[in-house]
Design an enzyme around this catalytic site. Structure first.
Site, PDB file in Angstrom:
ATOM      1  N   ARG A  93       7.037   9.557  30.792  1.00 57.61           N
ATOM      2  CA  ARG A  93       8.023   8.555  30.381  1.00 57.61           C
ATOM      3  C   ARG A  93       8.908   9.122  29.267  1.00 57.61           C
ATOM      4  O   ARG A  93      10.062   8.763  29.115  1.00 57.61           O
ATOM      5  CB  ARG A  93       7.332   7.250  29.941  1.00 57.61           C
ATOM      6  N   TYR A 142      32.751  -4.431  35.998  1.00 56.90           N
ATOM      7  CA  TYR A 142      31.783  -4.528  37.094  1.00 56.90           C
ATOM      8  C   TYR A 142      31.048  -5.870  36.982  1.00 56.90           C
ATOM      9  O   TYR A 142      30.585  -6.229  35.893  1.00 56.90           O
ATOM     10  CB  TYR A 142      30.820  -3.346  36.971  1.00 56.90           C
ATOM     11  N   ASP A 147      32.793   2.963  30.512  1.00 57.00           N
ATOM     12  CA  ASP A 147      32.146   3.123  31.817  1.00 57.00           C
ATOM     13  C   ASP A 147      33.075   4.013  32.648  1.00 57.00           C
ATOM     14  O   ASP A 147      34.149   3.580  33.063  1.00 57.00           O
ATOM     15  CB  ASP A 147      31.951   1.738  32.453  1.00 57.00           C
ATOM     16  N   LYS A 160      27.112   6.454  42.050  1.00 55.37           N
ATOM     17  CA  LYS A 160      28.403   6.534  42.723  1.00 55.37           C
ATOM     18  C   LYS A 160      28.854   7.995  42.859  1.00 55.37           C
ATOM     19  O   LYS A 160      28.185   8.774  43.507  1.00 55.37           O
ATOM     20  CB  LYS A 160      29.405   5.655  41.972  1.00 55.37           C
TER      21      LYS A 160
END
Ligand SMILES: *Cc1c(COP(=O)(O)O)cnc(C)c1O
Length: 383
Positions: free
Chosen positions: A51, A103, A175, A200
């Site tokens: 982790r 978004y 972003d 993306k």
């Protein structure tokens, strides 16, 4: 960071992706391990538990950091996990100014999840930088923008907004999902944090989710590393590997996306069934000059107004090559209906304010032969 002086395509292939030390394997191996053997109590080989660190993920973070020109990168299990992690740098009472055309999922996590923990959000049209200045309050900690916006393709002047933020001691996050670092470098324009849905263009093959925060200060790096460890929303080794593989071809893919995007936008602008085309590369886009200055290309995201839900659906049903699907940035042409897909959660009033009609379709132009893409759109529009 290795070899900063190299060009973008070279860094995309080599930075973070040096041959593996033990065997010389040219590809970064997928380290499928949850834990690491320690040599004695208190003595490890740089890794304790997956982790916290994983060599595949570490390689990816070095790669993405280099491409955006930041000081460190931190990857998460999705774009939304990255945004949520970013917001943990704030506490109850803090305020965020955000692009009104972000978004849909970003607005949803802000308003429906994080607002419950005492953060407050103001949405403004950041394509007019003065709106950002007017919305900043004493308790504002972050301005979060998307440029170009989804799906209306409005452009925000990153440099102008960064100056406003810094004059008021506020951090700016951008972003950069729609353009990728190949076509836009927000940190060079003054951004403090760059965020991506790596799902993306960075991945580029529609085969894995992911998100990243790229930082510019040691405080951010320490914070986001701590959040990765504490909240655990990290990217898996396998998806880190897919992304490392995808990033190697980012430069050639983006060149072709950009070229195809321009050609498709020109075609659509001249088509009588299309009422309006939203694409920063067209000279009639209200911020075409800003896009030319701030970006090194226009990308392959295009929205078109078809006039009604009925005509939009007819178009969607007739597509043969283009796929009706959520998401974007893959090698294949993807078409989506924002009103019922990406922006369903925004509600009818919110959509009306943003100009998202029922007749609006968004196209993520892929890197197929552009003649084939245009022929498919042409036959679909003929309905
Ligand atoms: C897809 C997307 C997100 C969310 O990312 P996920 O990987 O789907 O969680 C955030 N911002 C933009 C601009 C996006 O396109």
């Amino acid at each position: 960071m290795a070899e900063k002086k190299h060009g973008f395509a070279t860094r995309a292939i080599h930075d973070g992706q040096e041959p593996e030390k033990v065997t010389g394997a040219v590809n970064v191996p997928i380290f499928l391990t949850s834990t690491y053997q320690q040599e004695e109590i208190g003595k490890n080989r740089g890794h304790e538990y997956a982790r916290l660190t994983n060599p595949t993920r570490d390689a990816l973070e070095e790669s993405l950091c280099s491409l955006e020109g930041g000081t460190s990168a931190h990857v998460f299990g999705s774009g939304m996990a990255a945004i949520t992690a970013m917001c943990t740098m704030m506490k109850a009472g803090d305020h965020v100014v955000c692009s009104d055309n972000v978004y849909g999922g970003t607005q949803r996590v802000f308003d429906k999840v994080l607002a419950n923990y005492g953060l407050t959000f103001t949405y403004v049209d950041t394509s007019m930088a003065e709106n950002v200045a007017a919305a900043i309050r004493p308790e504002t900690k972050l301005v979060h923008i998307e440029t170009p916006t989804n799906p209306m393709m409005a452009i925000t002047d990153i440099r102008a907004v960064a100056e406003i933020c810094h004059a008021k001691g506020v951090e700016l996050s951008v972003d950069n999902t729609f353009l990728s670092p190949y076509l836009q470098q927000p940190i060079a324009l003054g951004a403090d944090i760059v965020m991506h849905s790596t799902t993306k263009f960075l991945n580029g093959h529609s085969d894995g989710l992911g998100g990243v925060l790229i930082c510019t200060t040691p405080e951010q790096a320490e914070r986001f590393r701590f959040v990765q460890k504490c909240t655990g929303g990290i990217l898996s080794p396998f998806e880190s590997y897919l992304l490392l593989r995808g990033v190697k071809t980012l430069a050639v893919r983006m060149k072709q996306h950009d070229a195809n995007g321009r050609a498709v936008a020109e075609f659509l602008a001249g088509h009588k069934a299309v009422e309006k085309v939203f694409y920063p590369g067209l000279t009639d886009h209200p911020q075409h000059e800003l896009a030319k200055r701030q970006q090194s290309g226009f990308g392959s995201m295009i929205s078109i107004e078809l006039g009604s839900l009925e005509r939009a659906n007819e178009f969607a049903k007739r597509l043969r090559l283009g796929l009706l699907a959520e998401s974007l940035g893959g090698v294949e042409t993807l078409v989506c209906h924002p009103a019922t897909m990406t922006h369903a959660a925004v509600g009818p009033e919110g959509r009306a304010k943003l100009g998202i009609t029922d007749g609006l379709m968004r196209i993520s132009v892929g890197i197929e032969d552009v003649e084939d893409i245009i022929a498919d759109l042409d036959q679909a529009l003929a309905g």
